[in-house]
Design a protein around this motif. Structure first.
Motif, short mmCIF file in Angstrom:
data_model
loop_
_atom_site.label_atom_id
_atom_site.label_comp_id
_atom_site.label_asym_id
_atom_site.label_seq_id
_atom_site.Cartn_x
_atom_site.Cartn_y
_atom_site.Cartn_z
N GLY A 96 0.65 -1.12 -0.03
CA GLY A 96 -0.28 -0.09 0.29
C GLY A 96 0.95 1.32 -0.08
N HIS A 97 0.67 2.61 0.47
CA HIS A 97 1.09 3.17 0.33
C HIS A 97 1.78 4.23 2.22
N ASN A 98 1.21 4.09 3.04
CA ASN A 98 0.67 4.69 4.68
C ASN A 98 1.87 4.60 5.40
N LEU A 130 6.61 -3.64 -0.91
CA LEU A 130 5.49 -4.05 -1.78
C LEU A 130 5.18 -2.43 -2.43
N CYS A 131 5.59 -2.45 -3.12
CA CYS A 131 4.83 -1.25 -4.29
C CYS A 131 5.34 0.03 -2.90
N CYS A 132 4.64 0.61 -2.65
CA CYS A 132 5.15 2.15 -1.81
C CYS A 132 5.37 2.22 -0.64
N ASN A 183 7.05 -4.64 -6.89
CA ASN A 183 6.12 -3.79 -7.63
C ASN A 183 4.58 -4.37 -8.03
N HIS A 184 4.13 -3.43 -8.46
CA HIS A 184 2.51 -3.61 -8.02
C HIS A 184 2.64 -4.60 -9.16
N LEU A 185 2.58 -5.00 -10.22
CA LEU A 185 2.56 -6.09 -10.76
C LEU A 185 2.68 -7.96 -10.15
N GLN A 214 -4.48 2.34 -1.22
CA GLN A 214 -4.47 2.51 -2.57
C GLN A 214 -3.28 1.21 -3.44
N CYS A 215 -3.82 1.06 -4.85
CA CYS A 215 -2.67 -0.03 -5.63
C CYS A 215 -3.14 -1.16 -4.85
N ILE A 216 -3.98 -1.97 -4.81
CA ILE A 216 -4.53 -3.12 -3.95
C ILE A 216 -5.33 -3.45 -4.70
N CYS A 273 3.48 3.16 -12.53
CA CYS A 273 3.05 2.07 -12.29
C CYS A 273 3.81 1.00 -13.05
N ASN A 274 3.37 -0.23 -12.33
CA ASN A 274 3.27 -0.43 -13.99
C ASN A 274 1.54 -0.80 -14.47
N ASN A 275 1.60 -1.37 -15.70
CA ASN A 275 -0.35 -1.55 -16.53
C ASN A 275 0.36 -2.76 -17.30
N THR A 331 10.93 7.03 -8.09
CA THR A 331 10.42 6.49 -7.70
C THR A 331 9.62 5.88 -7.44
N GLY A 332 8.42 5.38 -6.74
CA GLY A 332 7.66 4.39 -7.13
C GLY A 332 7.68 3.03 -7.56
N CYS A 333 6.52 2.15 -8.71
CA CYS A 333 7.26 1.55 -8.80
C CYS A 333 8.19 0.96 -10.06
N ALA A 334 8.49 2.65 -10.66
CA ALA A 334 9.50 2.27 -12.01
C ALA A 334 10.72 2.11 -10.74
N SER A 340 9.01 6.83 -2.41
CA SER A 340 7.94 6.43 -2.68
C SER A 340 6.79 7.77 -3.73
N CYS A 341 5.55 7.88 -4.18
CA CYS A 341 5.37 8.20 -5.12
C CYS A 341 4.61 9.18 -4.71
N VAL A 342 4.48 9.61 -3.58
CA VAL A 342 4.20 11.24 -2.63
C VAL A 342 5.39 11.73 -3.12
N TRP A 364 2.51 3.25 -17.13
CA TRP A 364 1.67 4.34 -15.66
C TRP A 364 0.02 3.48 -15.31
N TYR A 365 -0.38 3.26 -14.58
CA TYR A 365 -2.33 3.13 -14.28
C TYR A 365 -2.96 4.08 -13.63
N SER A 366 -2.55 4.49 -12.97
CA SER A 366 -3.44 4.74 -11.75
C SER A 366 -3.43 6.79 -12.16
N GLN A 367 -4.90 7.16 -11.73
CA GLN A 367 -5.28 8.59 -11.30
C GLN A 367 -4.38 9.14 -10.57
N LYS A 368 -3.30 8.56 -9.72
CA LYS A 368 -2.83 9.37 -9.12
C LYS A 368 -1.86 9.39 -9.72
N ALA A 369 -1.22 8.84 -11.29
CA ALA A 369 0.13 9.13 -12.04
C ALA A 369 -0.86 10.22 -12.65
O1 BF8 Z 1 1.64 5.32 -5.88
S1 BF8 Z 1 3.68 3.58 -8.89
S2 BF8 Z 1 1.08 1.12 -8.88
S3 BF8 Z 1 2.04 1.75 -5.78
S4 BF8 Z 1 0.31 4.31 -8.54
FE1 BF8 Z 1 1.35 2.38 -7.14
FE2 BF8 Z 1 1.72 3.19 -9.42
FE3 BF8 Z 1 3.09 1.66 -8.47
FE4 BF8 Z 1 2.53 3.80 -5.29
NI1 BF8 Z 1 2.04 5.48 -7.35
#
Ligand code: BF8
Length: 652
Positions: free
Chosen positions: A290-292, A325-327, A343-345, A364-366, A473-475, A501-504, A543-545, A577-582
């Motif tokens: 997750g993230h927090n 896992l993830c962020c 990472n995500h996948l 997030q991202c779960i 992310c991954n997509n 940062t993040g999954c990259a 992380s992504c934040v 990227w996949y997420s609205q956050k991205a």
């Molecule tokens: O905040 S990089 S798949 S884990 S949204 Fe999610 Fe994307 Fe990974 Fe982290 Ni960011």
């Protein structure tokens, strides 16, 4: 002594493994072999992916295939289901307006603004949870937490205009926490961290009318415009998208990053390990996903509790192995050097090792399907946020006020689950890869001898041509990790420093790019710089934040050169990227003046006007724009050209 809380099983246990397996068992060996290669470049993931296909355990790639072909109207942003007069689709030549009269441009822009607001809300609400924890700690209501970086606490107080002399860290925590929380539901109409941006960049925002006001206000303003009968002009909608993104990057996300540093420590350079092989066959394995970091930091404490260690031994395990896992994993890797499983996948594949006792998730991202995957094994999925209860998971209502006791109860449940593991089904493929992480701006400055000046000198001398933030992310639309890794490899070859940062960043870690030895893959000049400093050519910033750290880095460089951010030889990229956050991140990168290349086409193709505004028109407002390029080698070419143009502009 207070009693440990008990979990609540959400909607009953999910036990669908046999059903899923019957449904998924049509694959033949050749097809399995082909998909094992085409779905990922992660070598440790391949054997597990093969296993899931052989055994009929459903994964994200299978669901993606089952969703093909996509609806072409949805894919191009031309469908609208916002109100009860619809749903509508734009199908020229006759159906060119929805029932309300919205044309293609408006429908596409409205959908995009919705995505940005959703992503900004997610990041910023995470930031709020962290700021609230600081506030509660200051009030003496969250005693399990502490101040790990008192120096940063004072620096932030000063930025917020809070006098520090004669006050205890607790008093400062309460005052700063409150001041930050007030920036959400704002009355003063400005954010303290905007002052970190160069003056010329702030003036650009003012001129374009996109200076963010309160954090919540920008999200609510965006949702207001998305309501039928409000926003009617696509340009107006998209400019609001930039403002909303800025409130995330320079607001909610930056608060999340900075306060997490105060509470849990500002990252310093460390060494750790990454990939699915960080799981251990003879220990209790727990992953945090997750993230927090509010939760995961408490889990770190709980696994070190002698009582939990003794319980693990009693259950026949050699110890307790916590992996990220993830962020939320990135948060722990950056600050504590906790190993990262993926990472995500990778999230379903961690369960498919058969060696995971518990997957603890926040938000997030779960994948909501994780309990289905877990039902094929002994793994427990433990949810902890009242915002993200998951059917089939065991839910603990984790709060700052009951943090440690809850974390201990969760770890106890995981440890006691070790005896249910079936050793015959354990598959932990390969060996972990070493990584160097922890590159906060403070750590980068320290490695450079105390300031960004050596970095600026290296850029000016052309030893480093520029810097690129590779994020996101991954997509399953893109071969897992291929976009990230290829882009980073291409850029470092051209003497361009990558900050990730993040999954990259996790993808780069798995591919060995986060090791100082990866300097050998860089161009001669960048290689020499990395070798002299003992650092990798790809720096893990969190992380992504923590993309807010990239903004602070860009602002630091621009301020030192006395130029706006858009004049720097830098760029951004989100190859998978996949997420609205991205989308929100892309919004604030571009709005801050950073040219940003996306590897996945957003759902905007149905409006040439919106495409043209985002790829060209925005230059008139913020001196930067987006590009879309799925081929990472070609994306690198676009970025190199951009960086060379910016260098020429600066006369270097
Ligand atoms: O905040 S990089 S798949 S884990 S949204 Fe999610 Fe994307 Fe990974 Fe982290 Ni960011």
């Amino acid at each position: 002594m207070a009693e440990e809380p008990k979990p609540q099983l959400i909607r009953g246990r999910i036990d669908v493994c046999e059903l899923d397996r019957a449904r998924m068992s049509l694959l033949n060996p050749q097809l399995i072999e082909q998909k094992r290669e085409s779905r990922t470049i992660d070598e440790n993931a391949k054997p597990l992916l093969e296993l899931t296909m052989r055994e009929g355990i459903e994964t994200v790639w299978d669901r993606f295939e089952m969703q093909q072909p996509p609806c072409k109207y949805c894919e191009s942003g031309l469908s609208c289901a916002r109100c009860a007069m619809g749903p509508c689709r734009i199908i020229p030549p006759h159906r060119i307006r929805g029932v309300c009269g919205a044309d293609a441009d408006l429908i596409v822009a409205r959908n995009l603004l919705d995505m940005i607001a959703t992503g900004a809300a997610a990041h910023s609400d995470h930031g709020r949870d962290i700021a609230e924890t600081l506030y509660l700690f200051g009030q003496g209501k969250a005693e399990d937490y502490g101040i790990a970086d008192p120096e940063k606490l004072e620096i932030l107080c000063t930025e917020y205009g809070i006098a520090v002399t004669g006050k205890t860290p607790k008093q400062l925590a309460a005052e700063l926490g409150l001041a930050m929380l007030e920036e959400y539901g704002m009355v003063k109409n400005t954010l303290a961290f905007l002052n970190r941006a160069p003056k010329a960049t702030r003036e650009m925002w003012d001129q374009a009318g996109i200076t963010p006001r309160g954090i919540d206000r920008e999200v609510v303003d965006s949702m207001h415009r998305v309501q039928m009968g409000v926003g009617a002009d696509y340009t107006n909608m998209l400019l609001q998208g930039l403002r909303c993104g800025l409130s995330d990057g320079w607001g909610g996300s930056m608060i999340g990053t900075e306060v997490s540093d105060v509470l849990f420590g500002t990252p310093t350079i460390n060494k750790s390990k990454v990939n699915l092989a960080v799981l251990k066959a003879d220990e209790v394995n727990i992953s945090v996903h997750g993230h927090n970091p509010m939760l995961s930091e408490m889990v770190v404490k709980a696994i070190r509790d002698p009582e939990m260690q003794a319980l693990a031994q009693k259950n026949g395990a050699k110890g307790i192995n916590l992996v990220g896992l993830c962020c939320t994993g990135n948060e722990l890797l950056m600050r504590k050097g906790i190993p990262m499983s993926g990472n995500h996948l990778n999230q379903e594949l961690v369960i498919a090792t058969g060696a995971l006792e518990a997957m603890i998730v926040d938000y997030q991202c779960i994948f909501p399907s994780l309990p289905r995957t877990a039902s094929c094994y002994h793994t427990l999925v433990i949810s902890t946020s009242s915002k993200a209860t998951i059917p089939g998971s065991y839910f603990f209502d984790f709060k700052a006020e009951n943090a440690y006791l809850t974390a201990k109860a969760i770890v106890r449940m995981a440890v006691e689950n070790y005896k249910n593991r079936n050793p015959q089904r354990v598959l932990i493929p390969g060996a972990p890869v070493e990584v160097m992480a922890g590159f906060s701006n403070e750590a980068i400055k320290k490695a450079l001898g105390g300031s960004f000046k050596p970095l600026i000198d290296l850029i000016a001398a052309g030893k480093i041509r520029g810097a690129v933030g590779i994020v996101g992310c991954n997509n399953p639309k893109i071969r897992h990790d291929f976009g990230h890794v290829t882009l980073a490899q291409e850029l470092i070859k051209k003497n361009i420093l990558c900050v990730e940062t993040g999954c990259a960043a996790i993808a780069s870690g798995k591919a060995g790019l986060l090791q100082p030895e990866a300097a050998s893959l860089a161009g001669d000049d960048l290689r020499a710089v990395c070798e002299s400093l003992g650092i990798p050519p790809v720096l893990h910033m969190g992380s992504c934040v923590d993309n807010s750290r990239i903004l602070v880095l860009a602002a630091g460089l621009a301020n030192a050169l006395n130029v706006p951010i858009h004049k720097l030889p830098i760029a951004g990229a989100a190859p998978e990227w996949y997420s609205q956050k991205a989308v929100s991140i892309g919004g604030y990168f571009v709005a801050s003046g950073v040219f940003t290349v996306l590897g996945v086409m957003p759902k905007i193709g149905g409006s040439p006007a919106v495409v043209s505004l985002l790829t060209e028109g925005l230059k008139g407002a913020v001196n930067a724009s987006f590009a879309v390029e799925p081929d990472p080698a070609r994306a690198a070419g676009l970025i190199v050209n951009h960086i060379e143009q910016k260098r020429t502009g600066l006369g270097i």
